[in-house]
Design a protein around this motif. Sequence first.
Motif, PDB file in Angstrom:
ATOM      1  N   THR A 414       0.831  -1.219   0.000  1.00 39.40           N
ATOM      2  CA  THR A 414       0.000   0.000   0.000  1.00 39.40           C
ATOM      3  C   THR A 414       0.863   1.266   0.000  1.00 39.40           C
ATOM      4  OG1 THR A 414      -0.110   0.124   2.420  1.00 39.40           O
ATOM      5  CG2 THR A 414      -1.796  -1.201   1.291  1.00 39.40           C
ATOM      6  N   ARG A 415       2.178   1.110   0.133  1.00 36.39           N
ATOM      7  CA  ARG A 415       3.055   2.279   0.213  1.00 36.39           C
ATOM      8  C   ARG A 415       4.172   2.204  -0.831  1.00 36.39           C
ATOM      9  NH1 ARG A 415       5.060   3.486   6.131  1.00 36.39           N
ATOM     10  NH2 ARG A 415       5.684   5.385   5.058  1.00 36.39           N
ATOM     11  N   PRO A 416       3.872   2.607  -2.060  1.00 39.36           N
ATOM     12  CA  PRO A 416       4.912   2.619  -3.103  1.00 39.36           C
ATOM     13  C   PRO A 416       6.044   3.565  -2.712  1.00 39.36           C
ATOM     14  CG  PRO A 416       2.728   2.943  -4.052  1.00 39.36           C
ATOM     15  CD  PRO A 416       2.575   3.077  -2.566  1.00 39.36           C
ATOM     16  N   ASP A 417       7.237   3.231  -3.137  1.00 37.75           N
ATOM     17  CA  ASP A 417       8.419   4.045  -2.850  1.00 37.75           C
ATOM     18  C   ASP A 417       8.306   5.394  -3.568  1.00 37.75           C
ATOM     19  OD1 ASP A 417      11.195   5.099  -3.420  1.00 37.75           O
ATOM     20  OD2 ASP A 417      11.697   3.450  -2.077  1.00 37.75           O
ATOM     21  N   THR A 418       8.279   6.483  -2.790  1.00 39.60           N
ATOM     22  CA  THR A 418       8.119   7.827  -3.360  1.00 39.60           C
ATOM     23  C   THR A 418       9.254   8.171  -4.317  1.00 39.60           C
ATOM     24  OG1 THR A 418       7.097   8.502  -1.283  1.00 39.60           O
ATOM     25  CG2 THR A 418       7.745  10.254  -2.777  1.00 39.60           C
ATOM     26  N   PHE A 419      10.455   7.794  -3.955  1.00 35.93           N
ATOM     27  CA  PHE A 419      11.625   8.096  -4.776  1.00 35.93           C
ATOM     28  C   PHE A 419      11.518   7.422  -6.148  1.00 35.93           C
ATOM     29  CE2 PHE A 419      16.044   7.217  -6.081  1.00 35.93           C
ATOM     30  CZ  PHE A 419      16.513   8.514  -6.123  1.00 35.93           C
ATOM     31  N   ILE A 420      11.099   6.165  -6.165  1.00 39.55           N
ATOM     32  CA  ILE A 420      10.948   5.444  -7.438  1.00 39.55           C
ATOM     33  C   ILE A 420       9.835   6.081  -8.264  1.00 39.55           C
ATOM     34  CG2 ILE A 420      10.303   3.245  -8.494  1.00 39.55           C
ATOM     35  CD1 ILE A 420      13.096   3.171  -7.358  1.00 39.55           C
ATOM     36  N   ARG A 421       8.740   6.496  -7.594  1.00 34.42           N
ATOM     37  CA  ARG A 421       7.637   7.141  -8.333  1.00 34.42           C
ATOM     38  C   ARG A 421       8.109   8.440  -8.999  1.00 34.42           C
ATOM     39  NH1 ARG A 421       4.544   2.821  -8.842  1.00 34.42           N
ATOM     40  NH2 ARG A 421       5.730   1.601  -7.348  1.00 34.42           N
ATOM     41  N   GLN A 422       9.015   9.140  -8.349  1.00 34.94           N
ATOM     42  CA  GLN A 422       9.543  10.380  -8.941  1.00 34.94           C
ATOM     43  C   GLN A 422      10.383  10.075 -10.180  1.00 34.94           C
ATOM     44  OE1 GLN A 422      11.482  11.893  -5.488  1.00 34.94           O
ATOM     45  NE2 GLN A 422       9.703  13.050  -4.777  1.00 34.94           N
ATOM     46  N   GLN A 423      11.111   8.975 -10.137  1.00 35.45           N
ATOM     47  CA  GLN A 423      11.898   8.571 -11.315  1.00 35.45           C
ATOM     48  C   GLN A 423      10.975   8.141 -12.457  1.00 35.45           C
ATOM     49  OE1 GLN A 423      15.046   9.464 -10.840  1.00 35.45           O
ATOM     50  NE2 GLN A 423      14.297   9.845  -8.764  1.00 35.45           N
ATOM     51  N   ILE A 424       9.882   7.490 -12.111  1.00 33.65           N
ATOM     52  CA  ILE A 424       8.886   7.096 -13.126  1.00 33.65           C
ATOM     53  C   ILE A 424       8.319   8.343 -13.790  1.00 33.65           C
ATOM     54  CG2 ILE A 424       6.547   6.132 -13.411  1.00 33.65           C
ATOM     55  CD1 ILE A 424       7.329   3.991 -11.319  1.00 33.65           C
ATOM     56  N   MET A 425       8.042   9.376 -12.984  1.00 32.26           N
ATOM     57  CA  MET A 425       7.505  10.621 -13.531  1.00 32.26           C
ATOM     58  C   MET A 425       8.525  11.307 -14.435  1.00 32.26           C
ATOM     59  SD  MET A 425       5.070  12.647 -13.975  1.00 32.26           S
ATOM     60  CE  MET A 425       3.892  11.883 -12.856  1.00 32.26           C
ATOM     61  N   ALA A 426       9.801  11.291 -14.026  1.00 34.35           N
ATOM     62  CA  ALA A 426      10.856  11.893 -14.856  1.00 34.35           C
ATOM     63  C   ALA A 426      10.934  11.195 -16.212  1.00 34.35           C
ATOM     64  CB  ALA A 426      12.205  11.794 -14.135  1.00 34.35           C
ATOM     65  N   LEU A 427      10.820   9.878 -16.210  1.00 31.27           N
ATOM     66  CA  LEU A 427      10.847   9.111 -17.467  1.00 31.27           C
ATOM     67  C   LEU A 427       9.621   9.416 -18.323  1.00 31.27           C
ATOM     68  CD1 LEU A 427      12.063   5.627 -16.154  1.00 31.27           C
ATOM     69  CD2 LEU A 427      13.347   7.191 -17.634  1.00 31.27           C
ATOM     70  N   ARG A 428       8.473   9.535 -17.676  1.00 27.11           N
ATOM     71  CA  ARG A 428       7.228   9.796 -18.415  1.00 27.11           C
ATOM     72  C   ARG A 428       7.292  11.158 -19.114  1.00 27.11           C
ATOM     73  NH1 ARG A 428       2.624   8.526 -14.605  1.00 27.11           N
ATOM     74  NH2 ARG A 428       3.405   6.429 -15.010  1.00 27.11           N
ATOM     75  N   VAL A 429       7.785  12.161 -18.392  1.00 25.31           N
ATOM     76  CA  VAL A 429       7.925  13.509 -18.968  1.00 25.31           C
ATOM     77  C   VAL A 429       8.874  13.468 -20.167  1.00 25.31           C
ATOM     78  CG1 VAL A 429       8.867  15.818 -18.524  1.00 25.31           C
ATOM     79  CG2 VAL A 429       7.379  14.739 -16.828  1.00 25.31           C
ATOM     80  N   MET A 430      10.015  12.776 -19.991  1.00 25.24           N
ATOM     81  CA  MET A 430      11.013  12.705 -21.065  1.00 25.24           C
ATOM     82  C   MET A 430      10.486  11.929 -22.261  1.00 25.24           C
ATOM     83  SD  MET A 430      13.978  13.938 -21.654  1.00 25.24           S
ATOM     84  CE  MET A 430      13.973  14.092 -23.428  1.00 25.24           C
ATOM     85  N   THR A 431       9.735  10.876 -22.024  1.00 27.45           N
ATOM     86  CA  THR A 431       9.181  10.069 -23.117  1.00 27.45           C
ATOM     87  C   THR A 431       8.246  10.918 -23.980  1.00 27.45           C
ATOM     88  OG1 THR A 431       9.347   8.036 -21.815  1.00 27.45           O
ATOM     89  CG2 THR A 431       7.828   8.011 -23.679  1.00 27.45           C
TER      90      THR A 431
END
Length: 515
Positions: A414-431
């Motif tokens: 129930t608690r995804p890693d915030t740091f990893i989620r931020q990296q996912i967002m960085a990749l999504r923006v770049m994609t």
Amino acid sequence: FVAGEHLRICPQEYTCCTTEMEDKLSQQSKLEFEYLVEETSHFVRTTFVSRHKKFDEFFRELLENAEKSLNDMFVRTYGMLYTQNSEVFQDLFTELKRYYTGGNVNLEEMLNDFWARLLERMFQLINPQYHFSEDYLECVSKYTDQLKPFGDVPRKLKIQVTRAFIAARTFVQGLTVGREVANRVSKVSPTPGCIRALMKMLYCPYCRGLPSVRPCNNYCLNVMKGCLANQADLDTEWNLFIDAMLLVAERLEGPFNIESVMDPIDVKISEAIMNMQENSMQVSAKVFQGCGQPKPAPALRSARSAPENFNTRFRPYNPEERPTTAAGTSLDRLRTVWKTMQHSVTDIKEKLKLSKKVWSALPYTICKDESVTAGTSNEEECWNGHSKARYLPEIMNDGLTNQINNPEVDVDITRPDTFIRQQIMALRVMTNKLKNAYNGNDVNFQDTSDESSGSGSGSGCMDDVCPTEFEFVTTEAPAVDSDRREVDSSSTQLGHSLLSWSLLCVALALQRLCR
């Protein structure tokens, strides 16, 4: 051996480990795990570091050489006419460099402004008998699109330059984002539940007097999938990012590649100037009709004839007569560099393909290491977390939500890693930006929304927390992972040596205790 009721992690059976030893071995497990993850992701990190460095150096060199080539050619061809107006061309290259290095430059507007300024300067040169005010020259520049004084060159060059520079800048930026994400994700911080599971898998055999028995392969997979559940969730966005990078790499190889645009840019601009000269009478007549009859120049100036001001007709420039000066030599060398870069594009595409699914593959890569597990061929004589026997539980699927029933690691799904989620967002923006670049749409890297790095934007983000898809002005690889293979190699060997030595010490100590 003593009874193991005091143990908090290992099976509470006869043991030669104390509680203090369990604590020390837990810390050793944590360090070993962090080292394994960093080593396993070494390939993907060095790929992005080295390729970013090569591409960045190439594009900067290409811009420098294109500017030198134009300057050399125009000095020889137009002499003082060019020298007196050279800042118009210098400003063009300054803005192109600023765009490439992340500046907030609108390429289309910048190119339109260049042609408008060039028209103003040339209009004065072909009409030296008149005096033109600033307002009048501003009126002249408004006729750039309508009159097409430079022929079709501005339109064609605009398409070529924008496509090439958008692809180049976005691709190098993509390499930066990939580098940053890989560097950050490879530095794991295992949870207490993960550390317990690692200790149980790696060192409880020692406490049971079985130092030579390695963990079962499937047992290792469940432990690693639990410990790296959040990293595996990065995979979907990472794969989309890699696909988008591959698309833009195609643009670097296609007809709008930056080399095919920048190398002959001097010839193209010279052709435009020729067009203006040939149509000077018609252009002047239409401007006078639209902007009004200009005032005559002062007597001293009007006494000069047009040929004196225009000391040489703008003559065509033969590309075969390229200067043999340093600029010409450097261009020849640059063509060799470009051929190397074409091979490099092919190389980076292959490396990018290999880096797909890298995060979900981490557990499998780590558990294949013969220094970690007993391997798939030895499923009966391996440590299963309790004894030397086959490991029976099924292997969990990848990702956080699939760890709800992980038998080895307590994972809070129930608690995804915030740091990893931020990296996912960085990749999504770049994609998204890569997809735009592939379609020829300009991308603004100076966004100040919450997707930015916070550098100068007032977002309040910390550098080590917020996704940093805009920090690519520097050309140097980060100190954490330079491109010096010898250093990497020696540090890796040192790491292996230290780890092996510490493991040997632990094993010998436990064997003495367990006798």
